[in-house]
Motif scaffolding. Structure first.
Motif, short mmCIF file in Angstrom:
data_model
loop_
_atom_site.label_atom_id
_atom_site.label_comp_id
_atom_site.label_asym_id
_atom_site.label_seq_id
_atom_site.Cartn_x
_atom_site.Cartn_y
_atom_site.Cartn_z
N PHE A 50 -13.79 -41.51 25.58
CA PHE A 50 -15.07 -41.15 26.18
C PHE A 50 -16.00 -40.58 25.13
O PHE A 50 -15.57 -40.00 24.12
N TRP A 70 -29.07 -39.25 27.67
CA TRP A 70 -28.17 -40.40 27.66
C TRP A 70 -28.91 -41.62 27.13
O TRP A 70 -30.05 -41.85 27.47
N ARG A 124 -20.58 -36.60 24.68
CA ARG A 124 -21.60 -36.06 25.58
C ARG A 124 -21.06 -35.88 26.99
O ARG A 124 -21.52 -35.01 27.73
N TYR A 125 -20.10 -36.69 27.38
CA TYR A 125 -19.47 -36.54 28.70
C TYR A 125 -18.84 -35.16 28.81
O TYR A 125 -19.00 -34.46 29.80
N TYR A 126 -18.13 -34.76 27.78
CA TYR A 126 -17.48 -33.44 27.78
C TYR A 126 -18.50 -32.31 27.65
O TYR A 126 -18.33 -31.24 28.24
#
Length: 121
Positions: free
Chosen positions: A59, A120, A62-64
């Motif tokens: 992943f 994003w 930025r997801y985390y």
């Protein structure tokens, strides 16, 4: 020894009754429900469509970061509600302590925003 056992007797009764109720509910659901598994029903899915890639993909960071930001601001709300309710009792010290807490969180939020963690591509 008898006194110790008598103090734990209500806990033992509670555990036995809980297990009995749980087993009764599971057994009732198992025997009364219509068991009709078919391919589409037992097919693993996520988000409503079939998997199209490996589940062990990497992943984006930025997801985390968004997850961590959510936890930080969620905790901020957890601290703000009791603070707002007890503000009249804690006085100026409590007010300025929370003000410092909010300033630190705001600085962290601005830093994350300037770094582009919330955007994003």
């Amino acid at each position: 020894m008898q006194a110790i056992l008598s103090t734990y007797l209500p806990v033992l009764i509670f555990v036995i009754i809980s297990l009995g109720i749980a087993c009764t509910m599971l057994g009732t659901a198992l025997f009364s429900a219509k068991q009709n598994p078919y391919d589409e029903k037992i097919y693993p899915y996520e988000c409503g469509f079939p998997a199209f890639e490996d589940a062990r993909q990497i992943f984006d960071v930025r997801y985390y970061l968004v997850g961590i930001l959510f936890i930080i601001f969620d905790l901020e709300m957890v601290f703000l509600f009791p603070w707002a309710i007890t503000l009249s009792k804690i006085g100026a010290f409590g007010f300025f302590s929370m003000l410092i807490f909010l300033v630190v969180l705001t600085i962290g939020f601005i830093y994350e925003w300037c770094k582009g963690a919330l955007e994003w591509d």
